[in-house]
Design a protein around this motif. Structure first.
Motif, mmCIF file in Angstrom:
data_model
loop_
_atom_site.group_PDB
_atom_site.id
_atom_site.type_symbol
_atom_site.label_atom_id
_atom_site.label_comp_id
_atom_site.label_asym_id
_atom_site.label_seq_id
_atom_site.Cartn_x
_atom_site.Cartn_y
_atom_site.Cartn_z
ATOM 1 N N LEU A 1 0.803 -1.158 0.124
ATOM 2 C CA LEU A 1 0.161 -0.114 0.001
ATOM 3 C C LEU A 1 0.838 1.116 -0.120
ATOM 4 O O LEU A 1 0.531 2.260 -0.420
ATOM 5 C CB LEU A 1 -0.949 0.005 1.422
ATOM 6 C CG LEU A 1 -2.064 -0.975 1.183
ATOM 7 C CD1 LEU A 1 -2.677 -0.993 2.598
ATOM 8 C CD2 LEU A 1 -3.096 -0.693 0.042
ATOM 9 N N ALA A 2 2.108 1.326 0.837
ATOM 10 C CA ALA A 2 2.755 2.197 0.739
ATOM 11 C C ALA A 2 3.472 2.570 -0.524
ATOM 12 O O ALA A 2 3.543 3.774 -0.886
ATOM 13 C CB ALA A 2 3.832 1.967 1.838
ATOM 14 N N ALA A 3 3.824 1.448 -1.355
ATOM 15 C CA ALA A 3 4.391 1.495 -2.558
ATOM 16 C C ALA A 3 3.376 2.384 -3.674
ATOM 17 O O ALA A 3 3.731 3.199 -4.369
ATOM 18 C CB ALA A 3 5.009 0.265 -2.973
ATOM 19 N N ALA A 4 2.196 1.811 -3.408
ATOM 20 C CA ALA A 4 0.935 2.540 -4.429
ATOM 21 C C ALA A 4 0.745 3.679 -4.064
ATOM 22 O O ALA A 4 0.773 4.759 -5.004
ATOM 23 C CB ALA A 4 -0.101 1.455 -4.277
ATOM 24 N N GLN A 5 0.755 4.151 -2.857
ATOM 25 C CA GLN A 5 0.418 5.651 -2.637
ATOM 26 C C GLN A 5 1.690 6.675 -2.599
ATOM 27 O O GLN A 5 1.538 7.718 -3.075
ATOM 28 C CB GLN A 5 0.227 5.756 -1.136
ATOM 29 C CG GLN A 5 -1.543 5.057 -1.096
ATOM 30 C CD GLN A 5 -1.557 4.812 0.469
ATOM 31 O OE1 GLN A 5 -1.057 4.516 1.464
ATOM 32 N NE2 GLN A 5 -2.898 5.076 0.921
ATOM 33 N N PRO B 1 8.573 -4.378 -3.934
ATOM 34 C CA PRO B 1 7.486 -3.431 -3.863
ATOM 35 C C PRO B 1 8.151 -2.257 -4.939
ATOM 36 O O PRO B 1 7.505 -1.220 -5.124
ATOM 37 C CB PRO B 1 7.515 -2.888 -2.683
ATOM 38 C CG PRO B 1 8.901 -3.147 -2.142
ATOM 39 C CD PRO B 1 9.267 -4.418 -2.494
ATOM 40 N N THR B 2 9.381 -2.428 -5.506
ATOM 41 C CA THR B 2 9.841 -1.396 -6.382
ATOM 42 C C THR B 2 9.343 -1.858 -7.815
ATOM 43 O O THR B 2 9.426 -1.167 -8.801
ATOM 44 C CB THR B 2 11.502 -1.361 -6.546
ATOM 45 O OG1 THR B 2 11.993 -2.471 -6.608
ATOM 46 C CG2 THR B 2 12.036 -0.886 -5.081
ATOM 47 N N ILE B 3 8.892 -2.985 -7.910
ATOM 48 C CA ILE B 3 8.550 -3.506 -9.160
ATOM 49 C C ILE B 3 6.926 -3.215 -9.202
ATOM 50 O O ILE B 3 6.296 -3.841 -8.683
ATOM 51 C CB ILE B 3 8.394 -5.089 -9.343
ATOM 52 C CG1 ILE B 3 10.239 -5.274 -9.460
ATOM 53 C CG2 ILE B 3 7.992 -5.469 -10.776
ATOM 54 C CD1 ILE B 3 10.482 -6.885 -9.620
ATOM 55 N N ILE B 4 6.612 -2.094 -10.306
ATOM 56 C CA ILE B 4 5.166 -1.524 -10.030
ATOM 57 C C ILE B 4 4.856 -1.469 -11.487
ATOM 58 O O ILE B 4 5.426 -1.108 -12.424
ATOM 59 C CB ILE B 4 5.048 -0.433 -9.446
ATOM 60 C CG1 ILE B 4 5.374 -0.576 -7.894
ATOM 61 C CG2 ILE B 4 3.684 0.196 -9.701
ATOM 62 C CD1 ILE B 4 5.408 0.940 -7.231
ATOM 63 N N LYS B 5 3.287 -2.033 -11.817
ATOM 64 C CA LYS B 5 3.087 -1.624 -13.222
ATOM 65 C C LYS B 5 1.578 -0.981 -13.180
ATOM 66 O O LYS B 5 0.738 -1.412 -12.187
ATOM 67 C CB LYS B 5 2.763 -3.253 -13.720
ATOM 68 C CG LYS B 5 2.107 -3.092 -15.282
ATOM 69 C CD LYS B 5 2.158 -4.464 -16.188
ATOM 70 C CE LYS B 5 1.508 -4.183 -17.444
ATOM 71 N NZ LYS B 5 1.127 -5.598 -18.107
ATOM 72 N N GLU B 6 1.382 -0.059 -13.897
ATOM 73 C CA GLU B 6 0.067 0.530 -14.114
ATOM 74 C C GLU B 6 -0.756 -0.206 -15.064
ATOM 75 O O GLU B 6 -0.579 -0.194 -16.164
ATOM 76 C CB GLU B 6 0.314 2.043 -14.623
ATOM 77 C CG GLU B 6 0.932 2.926 -13.675
ATOM 78 C CD GLU B 6 0.727 4.443 -14.187
ATOM 79 O OE1 GLU B 6 0.191 4.712 -15.486
ATOM 80 O OE2 GLU B 6 1.390 5.376 -13.595
ATOM 81 N N PHE B 7 -1.618 -0.684 -14.345
ATOM 82 C CA PHE B 7 -2.858 -1.289 -15.051
ATOM 83 C C PHE B 7 -3.778 -0.364 -15.797
ATOM 84 O O PHE B 7 -4.003 -0.621 -16.967
ATOM 85 C CB PHE B 7 -3.587 -2.339 -14.178
ATOM 86 C CG PHE B 7 -2.597 -3.470 -13.621
ATOM 87 C CD1 PHE B 7 -1.993 -4.163 -14.298
ATOM 88 C CD2 PHE B 7 -3.177 -4.094 -12.309
ATOM 89 C CE1 PHE B 7 -1.141 -5.098 -13.967
ATOM 90 C CE2 PHE B 7 -2.611 -5.350 -11.761
ATOM 91 C CZ PHE B 7 -1.401 -5.800 -12.632
ATOM 92 N N SER B 8 -4.100 0.445 -14.907
ATOM 93 C CA SER B 8 -4.940 1.554 -15.517
ATOM 94 C C SER B 8 -4.525 2.939 -14.784
ATOM 95 O O SER B 8 -4.811 3.150 -13.792
ATOM 96 C CB SER B 8 -6.489 1.294 -15.001
ATOM 97 O OG SER B 8 -7.202 2.381 -15.578
ATOM 98 N N GLY B 9 -3.803 3.725 -15.725
ATOM 99 C CA GLY B 9 -3.372 5.008 -15.282
ATOM 100 C C GLY B 9 -4.196 6.238 -15.805
ATOM 101 O O GLY B 9 -5.259 6.078 -16.111
ATOM 102 N N ALA B 10 -3.542 7.160 -15.753
ATOM 103 C CA ALA B 10 -4.299 8.553 -16.169
ATOM 104 C C ALA B 10 -4.460 8.643 -17.523
ATOM 105 O O ALA B 10 -3.823 7.867 -18.473
ATOM 106 C CB ALA B 10 -3.189 9.622 -16.025
ATOM 107 N N PRO B 11 -5.719 8.751 -18.025
ATOM 108 C CA PRO B 11 -6.060 8.800 -19.362
ATOM 109 C C PRO B 11 -5.122 9.392 -20.361
ATOM 110 O O PRO B 11 -4.862 10.753 -19.794
ATOM 111 C CB PRO B 11 -7.466 9.233 -19.590
ATOM 112 C CG PRO B 11 -7.725 10.188 -18.209
ATOM 113 C CD PRO B 11 -6.798 9.490 -17.240
#
Length: 414
Positions: free
Chosen positions: A261-265, A317-327
């Motif tokens: 959660l901390a990584a996402a925020q 937690p450094t490996i993050i993928k945007e499934f749905s980001g800003a349009p």
């Protein structure tokens, strides 16, 4: 005869889909009202976190494993992965368990399964196994490899809605000089005149909403529709693997939910997490939705809100993928963010505004009733004319009717 019965069958299917959608417009308020004890929340000025909510449920049911956790309106919703596991509800203000229930069961679960899934959502009431099987067109270019028969039916109903909306506008248009006549309803001129006018007026007033629902419904079920939209409007189609988390070489124990959660925020500063999908066998990553900004298009949804979705590797937690980001464009904003909560479901607005969605959702039923009424009268009138002509031939008095208003006019006085 074939055309008539085909139209009736397809029309009935369309009415079922649209009417169930109209009923679901007020599902959020009715579900909360019927389960007020589960949605109870205490304003303490400080909410417990996801981890504390999980701990509270484990204390009540040590064998329960949450697969999905949502935070909405001061309540945590913890749902199991197994069919029938139900949902635990936790007061976010106090961290106390409100209770256990299945808000996706019963009548509302059946309505969701019917309208959203075409009866293919396993674990929901009304599930039909054969409708959940891949269809014969699943491998075609416009469709996904696992497109079910239920999805085919829903996609076809969307296409039919688009066709009826466009053709209805074309048929209704009386010309610039007589356009006002297209909005009149003749009262006192007989049932045929009244129902014909009602059919025309209801159809033209509802044409644009029905067109939007048809297009968005097709987009939900047929990927090719979205690709055409992006191509025509300058949008960017999501990659085929947009929601696939890349496999990492990181090993060791899973990171904690708090770490994820901390990584996402941190990825979206100023946001707050609203939904979590927990790691599972073969998918060792966290899916985390956050609400970035103040605009909540899912405001009326009883359990969900959010506008960004991330995948956080379960070991790094450094490996993050945007499934749905800003349009990336207005085209993407409409298709990716507005289509579902705003244009189709009406969850972006309050209950008063959603009365429009409810009313327009009932128009296919009204069109079916007025259409059947005028067809019945016309059929009955034609049958009387045939019987009268047969009687004249039998009596030897048959002669061509004198052209005039009486011989060609519809039975407006019925």
């Amino acid at each position: 005869m074939t055309h008539r019965w085909t139209s009736i069958v397809l029309g009935l299917l369309l009415v079922i889909v649209c009417t169930s959608g109209a009923i679901l417009v007020y599902q959020p308020e009715l579900v909360r009202a019927a389960n007020s004890e589960l949605f109870a929340t205490t304003d303490t000025g400080h909410e417990v976190g996801f981890t504390e909510a999980i701990a509270a449920v484990h204390a009540a049911d040590p064998d329960f494993d949450a697969a999905y956790i949502s935070s909405k309106g001061g309540v945590y919703f913890l749902t199991g992965d197994d069919a029938g596991a139900g949902t635990w509800f936790v007061d976010a203000g106090t961290g106390k368990v409100n209770g256990h229930g299945d808000i996706d069961g019963g009548f509302w679960g059946f309505m969701v399964n019917l309208h959203d899934c075409g009866l293919t959502c396993e674990g929901y009431p009304g599930y039909v196994a054969w409708l959940a099987q891949p269809s014969v067109i699943a491998e075609w270019g416009w469709f996904t490899a696992d497109m079910t028969w239920g999805a085919v039916i829903l996609g076809a109903m969307g296409l039919l809605l688009v066709f009826l909306a466009i053709s209805g506008i074309v048929i209704w248009y009386p010309g610039l000089r007589k356009w006002r006549n297209g909005f009149r309803v003749r009262i006192g001129k007989g049932r045929f005149a009244r129902d014909t006018d009602l059919h025309n007026v209801i159809g033209i007033v509802a044409a644009i909403p029905l067109l939007i629902w048809g297009l968005t419904g097709m987009n939900f079920e047929i990927p090719g529709v979205g690709k055409v939209w992006y191509s025509a409007t300058g949008g960017v189609a999501p990659a085929d693997d947009a929601y696939d988390m890349p496999t990492s070489e990181a090993t060791g124990p899973l990171i904690s939910l708090d770490t994820a959660l901390a990584a996402a925020q941190a990825h979206y500063p100023g946001s707050h997490a609203t939904w979590v999908g927990m790691p599972s066998d073969g998918a060792e990553y966290y899916s985390i939705d956050v609400l970035a900004g103040d605009t909540d298009l899912w405001a009326a949804n009883p359990t969900y809100h959010g506008n960004r979705e991330l995948g956080i590797d379960g070991h790094d937690p450094t490996i993050i993928k945007e499934f749905s980001g800003a349009p990336r464009s207005l085209s993407n904003r409409i298709a990716d963010q507005w289509a579902q909560p705003m244009l189709h479901y009406g969850h972006a607005v309050n209950g008063w505004w959603r009365a429009l969605w409810f009313g327009f959702g009932l128009t296919p039923l009204l069109l079916l009733l007025t259409g059947l009424s005028t067809w019945q009268i016309r059929n009955r009138t034609n049958r009387r004319r045939r019987l009268a002509a047969r009687a004249r031939r039998s009596a030897g008095t048959d002669r061509p009717e004198t052209p005039g208003a009486g011989s060609a006019a519809e039975p407006v006085g019925v």
